[in-house]
Design a protein around this motif. Structure first.
Motif, PDB file in Angstrom:
ATOM      1  N   VAL A 180       0.694  -1.070  -0.121  1.00 22.63           N
ATOM      2  CA  VAL A 180      -0.087  -0.024   0.091  1.00 22.63           C
ATOM      3  C   VAL A 180       1.030   1.144  -0.043  1.00 22.63           C
ATOM      4  N   TYR A 181       0.464   2.397  -0.572  1.00 28.28           N
ATOM      5  CA  TYR A 181       1.135   3.481  -0.339  1.00 28.28           C
ATOM      6  C   TYR A 181       0.903   4.468   0.673  1.00 28.28           C
ATOM      7  N   VAL A 182       2.015   4.856   1.462  1.00 31.36           N
ATOM      8  CA  VAL A 182       1.596   5.472   2.701  1.00 31.36           C
ATOM      9  C   VAL A 182       2.289   6.813   2.678  1.00 31.36           C
ATOM     10  N   SER A 183       1.465   7.921   3.040  1.00 32.10           N
ATOM     11  CA  SER A 183       2.159   9.349   3.212  1.00 32.10           C
ATOM     12  C   SER A 183       1.656  10.296   4.224  1.00 32.10           C
ATOM     13  N   PRO A 184       2.463  11.115   4.801  1.00 33.83           N
ATOM     14  CA  PRO A 184       1.931  11.863   5.969  1.00 33.83           C
ATOM     15  C   PRO A 184       0.842  12.689   5.169  1.00 33.83           C
ATOM     16  N   GLY A 185      -0.119  12.930   6.198  1.00 28.75           N
ATOM     17  CA  GLY A 185      -1.346  13.751   5.627  1.00 28.75           C
ATOM     18  C   GLY A 185      -0.941  15.220   6.362  1.00 28.75           C
ATOM     19  N   HIS A 186      -0.866  15.217   7.648  1.00 28.49           N
ATOM     20  CA  HIS A 186      -0.645  16.319   8.481  1.00 28.49           C
ATOM     21  C   HIS A 186      -0.398  16.185   9.793  1.00 28.49           C
ATOM     22  N   LEU A 187       0.790  16.792  10.365  1.00 29.87           N
ATOM     23  CA  LEU A 187       1.181  16.592  11.935  1.00 29.87           C
ATOM     24  C   LEU A 187       1.922  15.472  12.239  1.00 29.87           C
ATOM     25  N   ILE A 188       2.355  14.783  11.113  1.00 24.96           N
ATOM     26  CA  ILE A 188       3.117  13.590  11.416  1.00 24.96           C
ATOM     27  C   ILE A 188       4.003  13.353  10.476  1.00 24.96           C
ATOM     28  N   ASP A 189       5.273  12.633  10.589  1.00 28.88           N
ATOM     29  CA  ASP A 189       6.392  12.585   9.484  1.00 28.88           C
ATOM     30  C   ASP A 189       5.900  11.130   8.970  1.00 28.88           C
ATOM     31  N   LEU A 190       7.011  10.858   7.939  1.00 29.00           N
ATOM     32  CA  LEU A 190       6.655   9.578   6.971  1.00 29.00           C
ATOM     33  C   LEU A 190       6.854   8.273   8.030  1.00 29.00           C
ATOM     34  N   ALA A 191       8.020   8.396   8.810  1.00 26.87           N
ATOM     35  CA  ALA A 191       8.062   7.250   9.666  1.00 26.87           C
ATOM     36  C   ALA A 191       6.872   6.939  10.728  1.00 26.87           C
ATOM     37  N   GLY A 192       6.441   7.937  11.142  1.00 28.43           N
ATOM     38  CA  GLY A 192       5.233   7.875  12.127  1.00 28.43           C
ATOM     39  C   GLY A 192       3.950   7.464  11.210  1.00 28.43           C
ATOM     40  N   ALA A 193       4.007   7.918  10.190  1.00 24.12           N
ATOM     41  CA  ALA A 193       2.700   7.372   9.304  1.00 24.12           C
ATOM     42  C   ALA A 193       2.933   5.800   8.916  1.00 24.12           C
ATOM     43  N   VAL A 194       4.161   5.497   8.672  1.00 25.58           N
ATOM     44  CA  VAL A 194       4.440   4.151   8.408  1.00 25.58           C
ATOM     45  C   VAL A 194       4.192   3.073   9.582  1.00 25.58           C
ATOM     46  N   ARG A 195       4.701   3.536  10.792  1.00 28.28           N
ATOM     47  CA  ARG A 195       4.359   3.098  11.978  1.00 28.28           C
ATOM     48  C   ARG A 195       2.944   2.766  12.136  1.00 28.28           C
ATOM     49  N   VAL A 196       2.175   3.866  12.098  1.00 32.56           N
ATOM     50  CA  VAL A 196       0.627   3.708  12.319  1.00 32.56           C
ATOM     51  C   VAL A 196      -0.009   2.727  11.520  1.00 32.56           C
ATOM     52  N   VAL A 197       0.460   2.768  10.020  1.00 30.86           N
ATOM     53  CA  VAL A 197      -0.149   2.054   9.232  1.00 30.86           C
ATOM     54  C   VAL A 197       0.127   0.667   9.659  1.00 30.86           C
ATOM     55  N   LEU A 198       1.254   0.200   9.897  1.00 30.28           N
ATOM     56  CA  LEU A 198       1.727  -1.241  10.294  1.00 30.28           C
ATOM     57  C   LEU A 198       1.026  -1.859  11.604  1.00 30.28           C
ATOM     58  N   GLN A 199       0.916  -0.635  12.751  1.00 28.89           N
ATOM     59  CA  GLN A 199       0.360  -1.140  13.800  1.00 28.89           C
ATOM     60  C   GLN A 199      -1.145  -1.189  13.646  1.00 28.89           C
ATOM     61  N   THR A 200      -1.742  -0.892  12.875  1.00 26.78           N
ATOM     62  CA  THR A 200      -3.094  -1.056  12.570  1.00 26.78           C
ATOM     63  C   THR A 200      -3.622  -2.148  11.414  1.00 26.78           C
ATOM     64  N   SER A 201      -2.584  -2.851  10.771  1.00 28.56           N
ATOM     65  CA  SER A 201      -2.776  -3.797   9.822  1.00 28.56           C
ATOM     66  C   SER A 201      -2.077  -5.072  10.062  1.00 28.56           C
ATOM     67  N   PRO A 202      -2.216  -5.667  11.464  1.00 32.75           N
ATOM     68  CA  PRO A 202      -1.791  -6.921  11.819  1.00 32.75           C
ATOM     69  C   PRO A 202      -1.856  -8.156  10.805  1.00 32.75           C
ATOM     70  N   ARG A 203      -3.257  -8.089  10.109  1.00 29.12           N
ATOM     71  CA  ARG A 203      -3.641  -9.424   9.416  1.00 29.12           C
ATOM     72  C   ARG A 203      -3.870  -9.047   8.159  1.00 29.12           C
ATOM     73  N   PHE A 204      -4.659  -8.167   7.737  1.00 31.30           N
ATOM     74  CA  PHE A 204      -4.944  -7.798   6.186  1.00 31.30           C
ATOM     75  C   PHE A 204      -4.159  -6.654   5.599  1.00 31.30           C
ATOM     76  N   ARG A 205      -4.189  -6.596   4.204  1.00 29.45           N
ATOM     77  CA  ARG A 205      -3.246  -5.709   3.582  1.00 29.45           C
ATOM     78  C   ARG A 205      -3.825  -4.136   3.725  1.00 29.45           C
ATOM     79  N   THR A 206      -5.010  -3.931   3.895  1.00 31.53           N
ATOM     80  CA  THR A 206      -5.885  -2.928   4.181  1.00 31.53           C
ATOM     81  C   THR A 206      -5.789  -2.724   5.837  1.00 31.53           C
ATOM     82  N   PRO A 207      -5.250  -1.548   6.270  1.00 30.54           N
ATOM     83  CA  PRO A 207      -5.452  -1.507   7.624  1.00 30.54           C
ATOM     84  C   PRO A 207      -6.953  -1.440   8.450  1.00 30.54           C
ATOM     85  N   ASP A 208      -7.066  -1.847   9.593  1.00 33.04           N
ATOM     86  CA  ASP A 208      -8.325  -2.056   9.872  1.00 33.04           C
ATOM     87  C   ASP A 208      -9.334  -1.216  10.163  1.00 33.04           C
ATOM     88  N   PRO A 209      -8.819   0.135  10.454  1.00 30.23           N
ATOM     89  CA  PRO A 209      -9.584   1.528  10.219  1.00 30.23           C
ATOM     90  C   PRO A 209     -10.422   1.537   9.218  1.00 30.23           C
TER      91      PRO A 209
END
Length: 227
Positions: A180-209
């Motif tokens: 998936v292609y991840v990018s910062p929206g606002h008030l977060i850096d790229l590393a943080g954005a990637v971290r959140v995405v990985l933390q919320t997609s433990p099982r499927f390609r698309t993040p749970d939210p």
DNA sequence: GCGACAG
DNA sequence: ATCTTGTCGC
């Protein structure tokens, strides 16, 4: 960061939308490392005739990813789909759904790009600035830029660059599935954005939210269609 | 001028 | 995004 709801309502004319986006881009801050407890996934579905946009917001709590609450909103589609101006098509419905939530989420995860956008102001950035809430963009395909080769295992990431500028990351959220292609929206850096995405997609390609938001949007559309 | 082009 | 069944593969 203060909300900028004064930057809405949304223009109907593409030329006006472009002008507004040029102003918004200067307010985008791709920096910060929030540790969100409540993450709101934002997605939309369309009526068969294409005349209505059903926006949905699904709040999940971290780290359990349990469902907290959801909301939807049906809004008339007043703006055409134009690559680069996507925020003006789905933004109104997504914001309306967000307004119907009981709580104010700590982060918005939007289906679409953040700064991985021709003018560094995709729908995720747009909504982040307008609400003052940190945001992340997660898309299925690239709108601009080039992605490096991603490793085969879950968690591996490769930068997305445009003219030498790093604007996002291709992230393997699931082995054997396209990244998936991840990018910062606002008030977060790229590393943080990637971290959140990985933390919320433990099982499927698309993040749970986003999966939850998608389900809500489709449900709202089908419910409205059968009456 | 000719392609590319989030959902 | 949406119109749409079954089907190939893990």
């Amino acid at each position: 960061m203060a909300p900028r709801r004064d930057l809405v309502p949304w223009p109907t004319d593409p030329a006006d939308a472009l002008a507004l986006q040029e102003g918004l881009r200067r307010l985008v801050v791709a920096a910060g490392s929030p540790e969100p407890a409540h993450v709101a996934g934002l997605d939309a579905a369309y009526s068969t005739d294409g005349g209505t946009v059903f926006g949905a917001a699904a709040v999940l709590v971290s780290p359990s990813l349990g469902f907290v609450e959801g909301a939807t909103a049906a809004v008339p589609a007043t703006f055409p789909y134009i690559p680069g101006l996507f925020a003006f098509r789905e933004g109104p419905a997504l914001l309306a759904a967000l307004d119907r939530l009981t709580c104010r989420p700590d982060l918005l995860m939007v289906h679409g790009h953040g700064i991985a956008h021709p003018r560094r102001c995709g729908v995720a950035s747009h909504l982040g600035v307008v609400t003052g809430i940190p945001s992340v963009g997660v898309a299925d395909t690239l709108l601009c830029g080039e992605a490096g080769e991603t490793g085969a295992s879950r968690g591996s990431a490769a930068p997305v660059t445009e003219k030498g500028e790093v604007i996002g990351c291709a992230v393997r959220t699931r082995a054997g599935a396209r990244p998936v292609y991840v990018s910062p929206g606002h008030l977060i850096d790229l590393a943080g954005a990637v971290r959140v995405v990985l933390q919320t997609s433990p099982r499927f390609r698309t993040p749970d939210p986003l999966r939850a938001a998608h389900r809500l949007a489709v449900l709202a559309r089908n419910t409205a269609a059968s009456r």
